[in-house]
Design a protein around this motif. Structure first.
Motif, PDB file in Angstrom:
ATOM      1  N   GLN A  26       0.828  -1.205   0.000  1.00 28.82           N
ATOM      2  CA  GLN A  26       0.000   0.000   0.000  1.00 28.82           C
ATOM      3  C   GLN A  26       0.864   1.258   0.000  1.00 28.82           C
ATOM      4  OE1 GLN A  26      -1.964   0.982   3.936  1.00 28.82           O
ATOM      5  NE2 GLN A  26      -1.338  -1.131   4.327  1.00 28.82           N
ATOM      6  N   LEU A  27       2.114   1.143   0.463  1.00 21.76           N
ATOM      7  CA  LEU A  27       3.017   2.283   0.449  1.00 21.76           C
ATOM      8  C   LEU A  27       3.401   2.667  -0.983  1.00 21.76           C
ATOM      9  CD1 LEU A  27       5.374   1.206   3.378  1.00 21.76           C
ATOM     10  CD2 LEU A  27       3.463   2.826   3.473  1.00 21.76           C
ATOM     11  N   LEU A  28       3.201   1.740  -1.912  1.00 18.76           N
ATOM     12  CA  LEU A  28       3.559   2.003  -3.306  1.00 18.76           C
ATOM     13  C   LEU A  28       2.395   2.559  -4.110  1.00 18.76           C
ATOM     14  CD1 LEU A  28       5.616  -1.250  -3.917  1.00 18.76           C
ATOM     15  CD2 LEU A  28       6.476   1.015  -3.290  1.00 18.76           C
ATOM     16  N   ASN A  29       1.299   2.923  -3.447  1.00 21.57           N
ATOM     17  CA  ASN A  29       0.133   3.471  -4.145  1.00 21.57           C
ATOM     18  C   ASN A  29       0.340   4.903  -4.602  1.00 21.57           C
ATOM     19  OD1 ASN A  29      -1.330   1.132  -3.936  1.00 21.57           O
ATOM     20  ND2 ASN A  29      -2.459   1.766  -2.122  1.00 21.57           N
ATOM     21  N   ASP A  30       1.393   5.560  -4.106  1.00 19.58           N
ATOM     22  CA  ASP A  30       1.654   6.944  -4.488  1.00 19.58           C
ATOM     23  C   ASP A  30       2.254   7.019  -5.888  1.00 19.58           C
ATOM     24  OD1 ASP A  30       0.781   7.830  -2.024  1.00 19.58           O
ATOM     25  OD2 ASP A  30       2.775   7.828  -1.144  1.00 19.58           O
ATOM     26  N   LYS A  31       2.106   8.162  -6.509  1.00 19.69           N
ATOM     27  CA  LYS A  31       2.666   8.391  -7.824  1.00 19.69           C
ATOM     28  C   LYS A  31       4.190   8.341  -7.739  1.00 19.69           C
ATOM     29  CE  LYS A  31       2.804  11.865 -11.461  1.00 19.69           C
ATOM     30  NZ  LYS A  31       2.423  13.230 -11.840  1.00 19.69           N
ATOM     31  N   TYR A  32       4.798   7.674  -8.681  1.00 25.71           N
ATOM     32  CA  TYR A  32       6.256   7.562  -8.728  1.00 25.71           C
ATOM     33  C   TYR A  32       6.842   8.739  -9.491  1.00 25.71           C
ATOM     34  CZ  TYR A  32      10.821   5.941 -10.392  1.00 25.71           C
ATOM     35  OH  TYR A  32      12.144   5.841 -10.705  1.00 25.71           O
ATOM     36  N   GLU A  33       7.650   9.524  -8.814  1.00 24.70           N
ATOM     37  CA  GLU A  33       8.355  10.629  -9.449  1.00 24.70           C
ATOM     38  C   GLU A  33       9.837  10.378  -9.259  1.00 24.70           C
ATOM     39  OE1 GLU A  33       6.936  14.420  -8.115  1.00 24.70           O
ATOM     40  OE2 GLU A  33       4.853  13.867  -8.486  1.00 24.70           O
ATOM     41  N   SER A  34      10.508  10.155 -10.351  1.00 23.81           N
ATOM     42  CA  SER A  34      11.902   9.748 -10.319  1.00 23.81           C
ATOM     43  C   SER A  34      12.854  10.928 -10.150  1.00 23.81           C
ATOM     44  CB  SER A  34      12.258   8.997 -11.602  1.00 23.81           C
ATOM     45  OG  SER A  34      13.618   8.644 -11.588  1.00 23.81           O
ATOM     46  N   SER A  35      13.941  10.673  -9.448  1.00 21.96           N
ATOM     47  CA  SER A  35      15.021  11.654  -9.318  1.00 21.96           C
ATOM     48  C   SER A  35      16.228  11.226 -10.145  1.00 21.96           C
ATOM     49  CB  SER A  35      15.458  11.779  -7.851  1.00 21.96           C
ATOM     50  OG  SER A  35      14.384  12.168  -7.053  1.00 21.96           O
ATOM     51  N   LEU A  36      16.072  10.127 -10.870  1.00 18.22           N
ATOM     52  CA  LEU A  36      17.172   9.631 -11.685  1.00 18.22           C
ATOM     53  C   LEU A  36      17.429  10.556 -12.867  1.00 18.22           C
ATOM     54  CD1 LEU A  36      16.255   5.827 -11.789  1.00 18.22           C
ATOM     55  CD2 LEU A  36      18.073   6.903 -10.440  1.00 18.22           C
ATOM     56  N   ASP A  37      18.666  10.581 -13.333  1.00 15.31           N
ATOM     57  CA  ASP A  37      19.042  11.342 -14.516  1.00 15.31           C
ATOM     58  C   ASP A  37      18.649  10.523 -15.740  1.00 15.31           C
ATOM     59  OD1 ASP A  37      20.217  12.733 -16.577  1.00 15.31           O
ATOM     60  OD2 ASP A  37      22.276  12.412 -15.914  1.00 15.31           O
TER      61      ASP A  37
END
Length: 160
Positions: free
Chosen positions: A122-133
């Protein structure tokens, strides 16, 4: 993957009738079978898929004789055990986080019912916003590791 003793494996392979023991751990406190009213039932939900894998859900009842047990937003570690050489050897079945809509308190029977409590996915229900280059290529493992780091999850990698 949970490591079990050779004696545990032998018991499973040679015994036709086993009596499992259960415990849960909340905030470092163990609650054993004597306060667990109905044994924990864990299922894999087919209605919620995150990244291609089903989430686990928990249903169970526990006695709250003093009316002091608070399970809301707490990590509930569930263990199943077997008596091996006169001691109980427990294996972790999962970590679940109960939200208010998963908890029903019955004051008269002094019980708390947990219904469809979801595991940590359930912790992964948030939108994924990457900080990767993203000017360079990244492996799937790098992306998963970034997600786990952002969600404060530990990624266990097992090679065979």
């Amino acid at each position: 993957m949970n490591a079990v003793s050779s004696n545990y494996k032998d018991l499973i392979n040679t015994t036709l009738s086993l009596t499992p023991k259960f415990k849960i751990v909340v905030d470092g406190v163990e609650y054993l079978g004597n306060v667990i009213k109905s044994y924990p039932k864990i299922s894999h939900s087919n209605t919620k898929f995150i990244g291609g894998f089903p989430t686990k859900t928990l249903n169970m009842e526990i006695y709250d004789l003093e009316n002091t047990l608070d399970l809301e937003n707490k990590e509930i570690e569930v263990y199943k055990g077997l008596v091996v050489n006169n001691t109980i050897e427990y294996v972790k079945q999962g970590v679940f986080i109960a939200k208010s809509d998963n908890i029903t308190t019955n004051i008269s029977s002094k019980t708390i019912s947990l219904s469809n409590v979801q595991d940590r996915t359930q912790l992964l229900n948030d939108k994924y916003e990457s900080s990767l280059d993203w000017s360079t290529n990244h492996t799937g493992l790098e992306i998963v590791q970034e997600i786990c780091t952002k969600m404060n999850l530990i990624l266990h990698i097992h090679y065979r």
